[in-house]
Scaffold this motif. Sequence first.
Motif, PDB file in Angstrom:
ATOM      1  N   ALA A  64      13.719 -13.268  38.649  1.00 34.96           N
ATOM      2  CA  ALA A  64      13.636 -12.214  37.636  1.00 34.96           C
ATOM      3  C   ALA A  64      12.372 -11.376  37.823  1.00 34.96           C
ATOM      4  O   ALA A  64      12.403 -10.139  37.732  1.00 34.96           O
ATOM      5  N   SER A  65      11.250 -12.040  38.109  1.00 33.15           N
ATOM      6  CA  SER A  65       9.995 -11.307  38.327  1.00 33.15           C
ATOM      7  C   SER A  65      10.094 -10.416  39.561  1.00 33.15           C
ATOM      8  O   SER A  65       9.575  -9.295  39.572  1.00 33.15           O
ATOM      9  N   TYR A  66      10.745 -10.936  40.591  1.00 31.08           N
ATOM     10  CA  TYR A  66      10.915 -10.170  41.829  1.00 31.08           C
ATOM     11  C   TYR A  66      11.724  -8.899  41.576  1.00 31.08           C
ATOM     12  O   TYR A  66      11.329  -7.796  41.987  1.00 31.08           O
ATOM     13  N   VAL A  67      12.863  -9.023  40.878  1.00 35.05           N
ATOM     14  CA  VAL A  67      13.694  -7.848  40.607  1.00 35.05           C
ATOM     15  C   VAL A  67      12.954  -6.867  39.710  1.00 35.05           C
ATOM     16  O   VAL A  67      12.978  -5.645  39.941  1.00 35.05           O
ATOM     17  N   ASN A  68      12.278  -7.379  38.697  1.00 30.36           N
ATOM     18  CA  ASN A  68      11.509  -6.503  37.809  1.00 30.36           C
ATOM     19  C   ASN A  68      10.439  -5.726  38.587  1.00 30.36           C
ATOM     20  O   ASN A  68      10.202  -4.540  38.344  1.00 30.36           O
ATOM     21  N   ALA A  69       9.800  -6.411  39.534  1.00 28.73           N
ATOM     22  CA  ALA A  69       8.752  -5.750  40.315  1.00 28.73           C
ATOM     23  C   ALA A  69       9.329  -4.662  41.209  1.00 28.73           C
ATOM     24  O   ALA A  69       8.741  -3.577  41.345  1.00 28.73           O
ATOM     25  N   ILE A  70      10.475  -4.941  41.803  1.00 28.86           N
ATOM     26  CA  ILE A  70      11.119  -3.935  42.659  1.00 28.86           C
ATOM     27  C   ILE A  70      11.421  -2.682  41.855  1.00 28.86           C
ATOM     28  O   ILE A  70      11.124  -1.548  42.267  1.00 28.86           O
ATOM     29  N   LEU A  71      12.007  -2.861  40.676  1.00 35.45           N
ATOM     30  CA  LEU A  71      12.412  -1.714  39.867  1.00 35.45           C
ATOM     31  C   LEU A  71      11.211  -0.973  39.291  1.00 35.45           C
ATOM     32  O   LEU A  71      11.254   0.253  39.107  1.00 35.45           O
ATOM     33  N   ALA A  72      10.121  -1.704  39.017  1.00 34.20           N
ATOM     34  CA  ALA A  72       8.946  -1.074  38.414  1.00 34.20           C
ATOM     35  C   ALA A  72       8.112  -0.304  39.437  1.00 34.20           C
ATOM     36  O   ALA A  72       7.514   0.729  39.109  1.00 34.20           O
ATOM     37  N   ARG A  73       8.059  -0.781  40.681  1.00 30.73           N
ATOM     38  CA  ARG A  73       7.167  -0.188  41.676  1.00 30.73           C
ATOM     39  C   ARG A  73       7.808   0.905  42.531  1.00 30.73           C
ATOM     40  O   ARG A  73       7.094   1.636  43.205  1.00 30.73           O
ATOM     41  N   ARG A  74       9.118   1.004  42.511  1.00 27.81           N
ATOM     42  CA  ARG A  74       9.766   2.018  43.341  1.00 27.81           C
ATOM     43  C   ARG A  74       9.444   3.422  42.811  1.00 27.81           C
ATOM     44  O   ARG A  74       9.097   3.605  41.635  1.00 27.81           O
ATOM     45  N   ASN A  75       9.591   4.393  43.661  1.00 31.67           N
ATOM     46  CA  ASN A  75       9.284   5.787  43.327  1.00 31.67           C
ATOM     47  C   ASN A  75      10.438   6.390  42.516  1.00 31.67           C
ATOM     48  O   ASN A  75      11.546   6.565  43.025  1.00 31.67           O
ATOM     49  N   ALA A  76      10.176   6.718  41.270  1.00 33.65           N
ATOM     50  CA  ALA A  76      11.213   7.242  40.383  1.00 33.65           C
ATOM     51  C   ALA A  76      11.702   8.627  40.789  1.00 33.65           C
ATOM     52  O   ALA A  76      12.733   9.092  40.288  1.00 33.65           O
ATOM     53  N   ASP A  77      10.975   9.297  41.695  1.00 28.90           N
ATOM     54  CA  ASP A  77      11.434  10.609  42.164  1.00 28.90           C
ATOM     55  C   ASP A  77      12.643  10.496  43.096  1.00 28.90           C
ATOM     56  O   ASP A  77      13.244  11.515  43.451  1.00 28.90           O
TER      57      ASP A  77
END
Length: 412
Positions: A64-77
């Motif tokens: 869960a932490s891994y998926v959350n980190a992927i979604l939080a750190r990716r470039n929203a642009d």
Amino acid sequence: MKMDRISLLPNSILCDILSYLPTKEAVSTSILSSRWRHVWKELQVLDIDDTTSRPGLGWEARFASYVNAILARRNADYPIQKFRLTCYEYSERSLTILTWLDAVNGPYLQELYLCLEVACEIDLPEAILTSPSLKSLVLKHGEYFDCYEKFPNVYLPSLKNLELDGCVDPSKLLSGSPVLENLMLIVPNKDYGCYVYIPTIQMPRTLKRLIFEDNSTEDNNISHRVIDTPSLEYLYMKIIAKSKLQVSFSDFPNMVEAHLHIHHGRVEHVLWVPKLLVALRETKLLALKHCATECLFNGVTFEFPEFPRLLNLELDVACFNTDFLLNFLHNCHVLEDLVVHVLKSVVYCELYFHRSQFYVPAPPTMVSNCVTSHLKSFEFREYENSADEREFIEYLLQRGLVLKRVTIHLYY
């Protein structure tokens, strides 16, 4: 020293390359060099799988932490266009998965793949079921999706591909997909662990490709399946009919390839099969499994349809029947490849002859045009060297003027 030409490529091309990898491997490229440290953050295709995170205690929390980190750190642009999530043993609350779905959903999401074996029910977000951009939706193990009562007005105006595998009534998804072209629908039976009685399933008229496996019909229930799809080009149908099943269908003038697996408790449950064969007369490839072949012998009124475009014919039969094969060949005017598989099971053979041996019409006496002018390949599986089998092969060898290849697999 050799130059690193790959790192000189623009991020758009690098991300296109990384999109073919599981997301965990794509992210791991960030350690290659400072040039690669942030490339993965521009990925618009995510493929997340919990199978690589399971070893050791507390793997669910780490996943869960891994998926959350992927979604939080990716470039929203760079909005997500394709999202694939596979969870086989994840038992956290459904709220976590819904948070991920909310994060990836948006006006640019085109493909969504969810394969979930989780210990919770999941209400798919309404925004996904009404997404104007979604083109492909795959729901595996759908007994965990509890979304239809809360969101009755499903509408996916761009959806071209839909795959459903699980205990859900597909009716609202099908009726809410006005341009659907490819459908894979697998309806399990009670042994699957859950069961939904679906009295009627109506396929969208826009379909071009249909894979349909229906194991849900039960004793004393009459089910109705409607396949009014005149644009259909590919059909794979596997049905286990334990009770009377009504199937309505249109002609299929654009059919290219058709596979029929029709299992039944009694022939009268599937009296529609001969009519379906007539509707498929324009196909170029036809494969009939043994139970589907048996359905053609249910009465004296059946007449073999003409197959003016059929090039490949694959037949499974419970016992060898020369008249049946010759009748088929006479109506396949341009047939090039023939495969005959004779099942040697004693049980099948006894049932087959008990029901059908007297219903095969006598074939024409003249040699069929396809044998003399078109048949190039013949394959015989489970050959036992019986008199009828030998006679049929001699018939093809003597009259097959363009026959190039004969393959015989012996029965032991």
